[in-house]
Design an enzyme around this catalytic site. Structure first.
Site, mmCIF file in Angstrom:
data_model
loop_
_atom_site.group_PDB
_atom_site.id
_atom_site.type_symbol
_atom_site.label_atom_id
_atom_site.label_comp_id
_atom_site.label_asym_id
_atom_site.label_seq_id
_atom_site.Cartn_x
_atom_site.Cartn_y
_atom_site.Cartn_z
ATOM 1 N N HIS A 186 -104.175 -133.272 -25.296
ATOM 2 C CA HIS A 186 -102.724 -133.603 -25.366
ATOM 3 C C HIS A 186 -102.662 -134.966 -24.599
ATOM 4 C CE1 HIS A 186 -100.856 -129.258 -26.219
ATOM 5 N NE2 HIS A 186 -101.323 -129.945 -27.014
ATOM 6 N N GLU A 428 -123.863 -139.212 -56.410
ATOM 7 C CA GLU A 428 -124.518 -139.544 -55.026
ATOM 8 C C GLU A 428 -125.924 -139.865 -55.126
ATOM 9 O OE1 GLU A 428 -123.402 -137.250 -51.786
ATOM 10 O OE2 GLU A 428 -123.501 -135.644 -52.818
ATOM 11 N N ASP A 452 -125.061 -141.608 -49.958
ATOM 12 C CA ASP A 452 -126.411 -141.348 -50.356
ATOM 13 C C ASP A 452 -126.956 -142.152 -51.454
ATOM 14 O OD1 ASP A 452 -127.244 -139.037 -48.766
ATOM 15 O OD2 ASP A 452 -125.586 -137.824 -49.419
ATOM 16 N N CYS A 499 -115.866 -141.726 -52.242
ATOM 17 C CA CYS A 499 -115.553 -141.250 -50.800
ATOM 18 C C CYS A 499 -116.729 -141.713 -49.955
ATOM 19 C CB CYS A 499 -115.699 -139.620 -51.201
ATOM 20 S SG CYS A 499 -116.962 -138.973 -51.712
HETATM 21 C C1 PEP Z 1 -121.560 -139.781 -49.660
HETATM 22 O O1 PEP Z 1 -122.985 -139.445 -49.609
HETATM 23 O O2 PEP Z 1 -121.304 -140.917 -49.736
HETATM 24 C C2 PEP Z 1 -120.798 -138.705 -48.854
HETATM 25 C C3 PEP Z 1 -119.548 -139.244 -48.952
HETATM 26 O O3 PEP Z 1 -121.258 -137.567 -48.585
HETATM 27 P P1 PEP Z 1 -122.008 -137.208 -47.131
HETATM 28 O O4 PEP Z 1 -121.800 -138.480 -46.435
HETATM 29 O O5 PEP Z 1 -121.260 -136.233 -46.592
HETATM 30 O O6 PEP Z 1 -123.193 -136.883 -47.304
HETATM 31 MG MG MG Z 2 -123.503 -137.154 -49.419
#
Ligand code: PEP
Ligand code: MG
Length: 568
Positions: A186, A428, A452, A499
């Protein structure tokens, strides 16, 4: 230099005020007039509640409604009928009010501290705060008035209790240092809400620093400098003004849509690991969740989470994001992510081995538990399913067939779910990027995992320092993989997001805009920075930069060129 936990960003330069803890010692007495003692206890609780209400009001004004709830939570706790009833029973049995209060509070503190869950542990700190508050009133101790600290004060305390924090006047307190507390305590939450730089978990802080000593608190790096020299003071004064200017600038990007300078709109969502992270994602103005790494639900436990446990977690995240997209990635274990109870065999080459979708498709019953949980959660929001580490079409078809099987089961059970739940894949692996034209026909969306994809394209382990120089999304080969994936997705009319970490890299952003990426999924604290970065480029400028970069032969050339043009 002293190192602690970076808990609230920014630089504070000022003079120390140590918050001393008063001794709360007393001699337990045996009570004969238990009625009067109960009255004395209830009187102290009444005063505690009045003080706490005033603190909550002060916090509501200085930090916000949610922060004030931390204090009103204390009132709820002390009013808990079980707690109050047990304390009164102890007093009736002859214990003095101090001792009865301490006995019951200590029992709760012990119980909450023993829990694995961070939120539960936080509860222990709350009960400790309540105990100190009521005990101080019973013993007639007056708390230090933090509200009267002079301008330029750095508060140093063993533990920064919410009740002390509530008294903070943010115009006067420029930094906070404590001996205890982590990023999610907190104290940390309140320090961030008040925008005061804070470094927590500094061992022996309360005895290490002296009143009026000059200190620099770097809440971004977790460093504290005591008695800085002139040069250090100058360096940090500059850092402080840069930080303030940047924060002010970024705030302009809160609550607005994510748009290029020429008006193209993008989705800007967040990567999360637990449902609670979705709260942070929303606080940081994320437009949804582009990657929920579900493996975290499977870690730090001794058995697989049940369908019900998973359903509750996914539903919780869906409710937090309130109808915004929530992309749930199915279990991605193996490689660097081991889960002991799953009995993964030691492999010669785990990154090329039995992991992620490969493992799940061979452990169908376990996989179906997760898919059913996600499907059920889809009744509560815009939930989507994403398969990790796809390398070929069979994996997508096989995974989708399992989704259909689970749907049929749920239908038979009259369970609610979204019949049209989108099922997408992470791109990936080099295989998936090369096959993106075919995979796009089988998937509802793509999300490019550059973490990846870079490793698999460059055949390079980023953890191996001898080859990590190859690990860059700016490598011409990786850029071509990304470009191809986006183009193939677009040709099939499916959305393509990213991502991996590259989505938040200012050098990558104009390239991704030009390739036609539609969704950027980044860590919550990066949201405003990425939105600002996107807003600086027109599509045409991004296209020109991209054309130039794609004509370069090496990563070094791309990096050099982009580091010049991306200063905006
Ligand atoms: C990635 O491989 O870019 C990804 C988002 O997955 P992680 O980092 O969880 O392997
Ligand atoms: Mg990955």
């Amino acid at each position: 230099m002293i190192k602690g936990t970076a808990a609230s960003d920014g630089i504070g330069i000022g003079k120390v005020l140590v918050i001393e803890e008063h001794s709360l010692e007393y001699t337990p007495r045996t009570i004969t007039d238990t009625e009067a003692e109960t009255e004395r206890f209830n009187g102290a609780v009444k005063e505690f509640i009045e003080n706490t209400e005033a603190q909550a009001e002060a916090l509501r004004k200085s930090a916000g409604d949610k922060e004030a709830e931390i204090m009103t939570g204390h009132i709820t706790m002390i009013n808990d009928p079980y707690l109050r009833g047990e304390i009164e029973a102890l007093i009736k049995g002859g214990q003095c009010a101090e001792s009865a209060l301490e006995t019951m509070c200590d029992m709760f503190i012990q119980m909450f501290s023993a829990a694995d869950d961070e939120m539960m542990k936080q509860r222990a700190a709350d009960v400790r705060d309540i105990k100190t508050g009521v005990l101080s009133i019973l013993l007639g101790i007056k708390e230090v008035k933090v509200s009267e600290a002079p301008a330029g004060t750095v508060l140093v305390a063993r533990e920064l209790t919410p009740s002390v924090t509530a008294g903070i006047n943010k115009d006067n307190i420029v930094g906070i240092i404590t001996e205890t507390g982590g990023k999610t305590s907190h104290s940390a939450i309140l320090a961030r809400a008040l925008e005061i730089p804070a470094v927590l978990s500094v061992p022996d802080a309360a005895s290490l620093f002296k009143n009026d000593q000059c200190v620099i608190v770097d809440g971004s790096s977790g460093e504290v400098i005591a008695d800085p020299d002139e040069e250090q003071t100058n360096v940090y004064t500059k850092k402080r003004s840069d930080f303030i200017a940047e924060r002010k600038e970024l705030e302009k990007f809160r609550g607005v849509s994510t748009k290029s300078a020429s008006g193209e709109e993008y989705e800007l969502v967040c990567n999360i690991g637990k449902p609670a992270d979705a709260v942070k994602a929303m606080e940081c103005d994320g437009e949804g969740v582009g990657l929920f790494r579900t493996e975290f639900l499977f870690m730090d436990r001794t058995a697989m989470p049940t369908e019900e446990e998973q359903f509750e977690a996914y539903k919780k995240a869906a409710l937090i994001v309130k109808g915004k997209p929530l992309i749930i990635r199915t279990l991605d274990i193996g490689g660097d992510k081991d889960i002991p109870y799953m009995g993964l065999a030691k492999e010669e080459n785990p990154f090329m081995g039995f992991r992620a979708i490969r493992y799940c498709l061979k452990n169908r019953d376990m996989f179906k538990v997760q898919i059913r949980a996600i499907l059920r959660a889809s009744a509560f929001g815009d939930v989507r399913i994403m398969f990790p580490l796809v390398t070929c079409v069979d994996e997508v078809r096989d995974g989708k067939a399992l989704v259909e099987e689970c749907k049929a089961e749920l239908r038979a059970e009259n369970a609610e779910f979204n019949e049209k739940i989108p099922v997408g894949i992470m791109v990936e692996t080099a295989a998936a990027a090369v096959l993106a034209d075919v995979l796009a026909k089988e998937s509802d969306f793509f999300s490019i995992g550059t973490n990846d994809l870079t490793g698999y394209t460059m055949a390079c382990d980023r953890g191996n320092s001898d080859v990590s120089y190859l690990y860059s999304a700016l490598q011409p080969s990786v850029l071509r993989m990304i470009k191809r994936t986006i183009e193939c997705g677009r040709a099939e009319g499916i959305p393509v997001g990213m991502c991996g970490e590259a989505a938040a890299n200012p050098q990558m952003i104009p390239l991704l805009m030009s390739f036609g990426l539609t969704e950027f999924s980044v860590s919550a604290p990066s949201v405003l920075k990425v939105r600002k970065c996107i807003s600086k480029w027109t599509k045409q400028e991004a296209d020109e930069v991209c054309a130039k970069v794609m004509s370069l032969a090496t990563e070094k050339e791309a990096d050099e060129y982009l580091s010049k043009v991306c200063v905006r």
